[in-house]
Design a protein around this motif. Structure first.
Motif, short mmCIF file in Angstrom:
data_model
loop_
_atom_site.label_atom_id
_atom_site.label_comp_id
_atom_site.label_asym_id
_atom_site.label_seq_id
_atom_site.Cartn_x
_atom_site.Cartn_y
_atom_site.Cartn_z
N ASN A 120 0.84 -1.21 0.00
CA ASN A 120 0.00 0.00 0.00
C ASN A 120 0.87 1.25 0.00
O ASN A 120 2.09 1.18 0.09
N PRO A 164 -6.10 11.43 3.28
CA PRO A 164 -7.51 10.99 3.35
C PRO A 164 -7.83 9.84 2.40
O PRO A 164 -8.78 9.10 2.61
N HIS A 181 -5.99 7.32 2.11
CA HIS A 181 -5.33 6.15 2.71
C HIS A 181 -5.76 6.04 4.18
O HIS A 181 -6.94 6.00 4.46
N GLY A 182 -4.85 6.06 5.10
CA GLY A 182 -5.21 5.85 6.50
C GLY A 182 -6.04 6.98 7.08
O GLY A 182 -6.76 6.79 8.06
N ALA A 221 -8.62 8.10 5.95
CA ALA A 221 -10.03 7.91 5.58
C ALA A 221 -10.90 7.60 6.79
O ALA A 221 -12.07 7.97 6.83
N ALA A 259 -21.55 11.49 -4.49
CA ALA A 259 -20.43 10.55 -4.70
C ALA A 259 -20.35 10.12 -6.15
O ALA A 259 -19.27 9.80 -6.66
N LYS A 287 -19.39 13.42 -11.12
CA LYS A 287 -17.98 13.62 -11.49
C LYS A 287 -17.54 15.06 -11.23
O LYS A 287 -16.36 15.34 -11.12
N LEU A 339 -17.49 8.66 -1.17
CA LEU A 339 -17.95 7.95 0.01
C LEU A 339 -16.71 7.43 0.73
O LEU A 339 -16.10 6.45 0.31
N MET A 340 -16.34 8.08 1.81
CA MET A 340 -15.15 7.66 2.54
C MET A 340 -15.40 6.30 3.19
O MET A 340 -16.49 6.00 3.64
N GLY A 341 -14.37 5.46 3.19
CA GLY A 341 -14.55 4.11 3.73
C GLY A 341 -15.08 3.15 2.69
O GLY A 341 -15.32 1.98 2.98
N HIS A 382 -11.51 0.42 -2.95
CA HIS A 382 -10.15 -0.02 -2.63
C HIS A 382 -9.44 -0.34 -3.93
O HIS A 382 -10.04 -0.86 -4.87
N LYS A 428 -11.85 -5.83 -4.89
CA LYS A 428 -13.02 -5.61 -5.76
C LYS A 428 -14.12 -6.54 -5.26
O LYS A 428 -14.96 -7.02 -6.00
N LEU A 439 -17.22 -1.23 -5.76
CA LEU A 439 -16.86 -0.43 -4.58
C LEU A 439 -17.57 -1.00 -3.36
O LEU A 439 -18.79 -1.00 -3.27
N ASN A 471 -14.47 -0.61 2.99
CA ASN A 471 -13.12 -1.08 3.32
C ASN A 471 -12.91 -1.01 4.82
O ASN A 471 -13.84 -0.71 5.58
N PHE A 475 -4.30 3.74 13.64
CA PHE A 475 -3.94 2.97 12.44
C PHE A 475 -2.41 2.89 12.35
O PHE A 475 -1.83 1.83 12.12
N ARG A 493 -0.01 -0.33 12.15
CA ARG A 493 0.69 -0.56 10.88
C ARG A 493 2.21 -0.52 11.03
O ARG A 493 2.94 -0.99 10.16
C1 SDX Z 1 -6.78 2.21 2.98
O1 SDX Z 1 -3.88 0.17 -0.43
C2 SDX Z 1 -4.24 -0.32 0.71
O2 SDX Z 1 -4.12 -1.49 1.00
C3 SDX Z 1 -4.79 0.70 1.67
C4 SDX Z 1 -5.37 0.15 2.97
C5 SDX Z 1 -4.30 -0.45 3.84
O3 SDX Z 1 -4.65 -1.28 4.70
O4 SDX Z 1 -3.12 -0.03 3.73
O5 SDX Z 1 -6.35 -0.84 2.70
C6 SDX Z 1 -6.02 1.25 3.81
O6 SDX Z 1 -6.21 3.20 2.57
C7 SDX Z 1 -8.20 1.89 2.60
C8 SDX Z 1 -8.81 2.94 1.58
C9 SDX Z 1 -9.27 4.14 2.42
N1 SDX Z 1 -9.69 5.26 1.50
C10 SDX Z 1 -10.97 5.61 1.39
O7 SDX Z 1 -11.91 5.02 1.92
C11 SDX Z 1 -11.17 6.87 0.55
C12 SDX Z 1 -12.33 6.64 -0.43
N2 SDX Z 1 -11.90 5.66 -1.44
C13 SDX Z 1 -11.34 6.17 -2.65
O8 SDX Z 1 -10.76 7.40 -2.66
C14 SDX Z 1 -10.73 5.09 -3.55
O9 SDX Z 1 -11.62 4.06 -3.58
C15 SDX Z 1 -9.35 4.57 -3.24
C16 SDX Z 1 -8.36 5.69 -3.10
C17 SDX Z 1 -9.36 3.78 -1.99
C18 SDX Z 1 -8.92 3.65 -4.39
O10 SDX Z 1 -8.83 4.46 -5.52
P1 SDX Z 1 -8.38 3.84 -6.95
O11 SDX Z 1 -8.10 2.40 -6.87
O12 SDX Z 1 -7.33 4.73 -7.53
O13 SDX Z 1 -9.71 3.93 -7.77
P2 SDX Z 1 -10.17 5.21 -8.57
O14 SDX Z 1 -9.99 6.43 -7.72
O15 SDX Z 1 -9.54 5.17 -9.91
O16 SDX Z 1 -11.73 4.93 -8.67
C19 SDX Z 1 -12.25 4.05 -9.68
C20 SDX Z 1 -13.67 4.57 -9.93
C21 SDX Z 1 -13.72 6.06 -10.24
O17 SDX Z 1 -14.89 6.29 -11.02
P3 SDX Z 1 -14.73 6.36 -12.65
O18 SDX Z 1 -13.69 7.44 -12.94
O19 SDX Z 1 -14.28 4.98 -13.08
O20 SDX Z 1 -16.11 6.75 -13.14
O21 SDX Z 1 -14.46 4.40 -8.74
C22 SDX Z 1 -14.85 5.68 -8.25
C23 SDX Z 1 -13.94 6.70 -8.90
O22 SDX Z 1 -14.58 7.97 -9.01
N3 SDX Z 1 -14.67 5.63 -6.79
C24 SDX Z 1 -15.53 6.16 -5.92
C25 SDX Z 1 -14.98 5.84 -4.65
N4 SDX Z 1 -13.84 5.16 -4.81
C26 SDX Z 1 -13.65 5.05 -6.14
N5 SDX Z 1 -16.67 6.86 -6.08
C27 SDX Z 1 -17.30 7.24 -4.93
N6 SDX Z 1 -16.85 6.98 -3.67
C28 SDX Z 1 -15.69 6.29 -3.52
N7 SDX Z 1 -15.24 6.02 -2.28
#
Ligand code: SDX
Length: 429
Positions: free
Chosen positions: A233, A263, A265-266, A268, A292, A295, A301-303, A306, A310, A359, A362, A385, A389
């Motif tokens: 990660n 935000p 990553h951790g 969030a 959410a 565009k 949507l936080m949380g 990933h 998937k 989605l 997580n 966290f 970690r």
């Molecule tokens: C952690 O990597 C790890 O292992 C991390 C972790 C660990 O233990 O170390 O698991 C811990 O960081 C968990 C993730 C915590 N973050 C969040 O909850 C923040 C919200 N999530 C997103 O920002 C996002 O999902 C990520 C950052 C986690 C992943 O982003 P990606 O893989 O780069 O995916 P992307 O941004 O390219 O999204 C793909 C699509 C997009 O839409 P399209 O452009 O295809 O139309 O999905 C959409 C995004 O807009 N999308 C979301 C979304 N996450 C992705 N839309 C709404 N809400 C969301 N949360």
């Protein structure tokens, strides 16, 4: 590893590239010779299709929602073991025998105090400094106190630094919290377990004995297990890159803490709880789901979502169960934030936008509600966290340092800036 070969042709140049298979997961194409053979780099911003290293520590199958640490499933480690057992497993590769576990617990417990001059370090911060800012500063400063464990070429010093980091991180996080709320620091106690010690350092006051709630301590220990490591990660990759320069382990972990704070990553877990508070009631969920999906709206949507999972994040399921356990133990009958979270999950998981993009909740989705119920302020969520970690960062850093083929991490780029041009004096501009 058995090697197949893939061939890349670019114009009149071509490269035969070895394809390697691991014990689990996708094959990898070794592109080390690509630039020399074709004059081209690969291009993969965000590393969506890039494996940065070989590792034996953690395996994630994002499609199946599987997380293994040294081959053991996260749900078994979280339900049947404890955090220090998982620390031992991540560091040494095997579950400890009773003797090994006792020795490891003893060693970690007796490294929990920090140099007393560290307390003066805190005086330099504003009282309302974010605990993550304090942790980045204090952990980086550990290199100024422990010169006898910064020589990364000495295996003994590497292990002492590892123990010190695992042991002192909860103490530093608790000190950051106490400083923030204006209460005196509470020293660790050697007769307490890892999670119990942390709870006492955070919530005890000199005026009365602190009663450890065993259900809460067990839940927190399990939460630490869930956050211990997660393959390559963003923050772990930061630690690996920092470590590849030969920087001391304290500096590398400080870099990991800084990366974890983001935000996406951790960070969030903190933002997720703020989001649930902003939504407030179930009837307001549709407008946030719409945001959410919009565009033009940066809201996410936080949380949720990933890069790798998937499918359901297996940690989220255990966190959800732990959340109900903690709420029940704390006598919280109906937490409106939990109602919002569960309804938000139900709606999102039935919405084509989230289904098409796979989605799912997580690890951060339910952790905020759980930690809030335990009494932690949102500003401490990412600090917790980081406490958990630290062992993952250390284990991955150690694996990288001990890799005989290890090189400094130095990616290249696709340059899209100006071509060479002559300098014009200011009177000619
Ligand atoms: C952690 O990597 C790890 O292992 C991390 C972790 C660990 O233990 O170390 O698991 C811990 O960081 C968990 C993730 C915590 N973050 C969040 O909850 C923040 C919200 N999530 C997103 O920002 C996002 O999902 C990520 C950052 C986690 C992943 O982003 P990606 O893989 O780069 O995916 P992307 O941004 O390219 O999204 C793909 C699509 C997009 O839409 P399209 O452009 O295809 O139309 O999905 C959409 C995004 O807009 N999308 C979301 C979304 N996450 C992705 N839309 C709404 N809400 C969301 N949360």
């Amino acid at each position: 590893m058995n090697a197949k070969t893939g061939t890349i042709k670019i114009g009149d140049k071509s490269a035969d590239l070895p394809v390697m298979s691991g014990t689990l997961g996708p094959d990898v194409i070794d592109i080390g010779k690509l630039y020399g053979a074709t004059g081209a780099f690969t291009f993969d911003p965000g590393f969506l299709s890039t494996a940065s290293c070989e590792s034996k520590i953690t395996y994630i199958d994002g499609d199946e929602g599987i997380l293994l640490h040294r081959g053991y499933a996260i749900d078994e480690l979280a339900e049947k073991g404890d955090f220090l057992e998982t620390c031992y497993l991540l560091l040494y590769g095997e579950l400890p025998t009773p003797k090994q576990k006792a020795e490891f617990d003893y060693t970690v417990t007796r490294h929990t105090m920090v140099h007393d001059q560290m307390t003066r370090f805190f005086q330099g911060f504003r009282r309302d400094a974010h605990p993550m800012a304090v942790m980045v500063g204090c952990v980086g400063a550990l290199a100024a106190f422990y010169h006898d464990s910064t020589d990364i070429t000495d295996p003994k010093q590497r292990m002492i630094a590892s123990m010190r980091m695992i042991a002192k991180m909860p103490t530093i996080a608790a000190m950051a919290y106490k400083y923030n709320i204006g209460q005196p620091f509470v020293y660790p106690k050697n007769d307490l377990g890892y999670a119990s010690n942390f709870l006492r350092m955070c919530f005890a006051v000199p005026c009365e004995e602190y009663q450890i709630n065993p259900v809460i301590a067990r839940a927190l220990d399990r939460i630490f297990v869930l956050h211990a490591d997660h393959e390559q990660n963003a923050s772990t990759s930061t630690v690996r890159i920092a470590g590849s320069t030969g920087a001391n382990p304290f500096a590398c972990i400080a870099a990991g803490i800084a990366a974890l704070w983001g935000p996406a990553h951790g960070g969030a877990n903190e933002i997720c709880l703020d989001m649930l508070r902003e939504i407030g009631t179930v009837d307001r969920i549709p407008q946030f789901i719409a945001r959410a999906k919009d565009k033009n709206d940066p809201f996410r949507l936080m949380g949720f979502g990933h890069r790798v999972y998937k499918n359901f994040d297996p940690r989220a399921k255990i966190m959800h169960k732990t959340c109900h356990e903690v709420l029940k133990e704390m006598g919280i009958k109906d937490d409106p934030l939990l109602d919002v979270a569960m309804e938000l999950e139900r709606i999102a998981l039935s919405d084509p936008y989230f289904i098409e993009r796979k989605l799912y909740p997580n690890v951060d989705f339910y952790s905020g509600i759980t930690l809030k119920a335990m009494g932690f302020p949102t500003s401490m969520f990412t600090a917790l966290f980081a406490v958990a970690r630290t062992v993952g960062w250390i284990a991955q850093w150690k694996e990288m340092i001990e890799d005989p083929n290890q090189k400094i991490g130095r990616p290249r780029q696709l340059y899209v800036g100006q071509t060479k041009r002559d300098y014009a004096g200011i009177d000619q501009r």
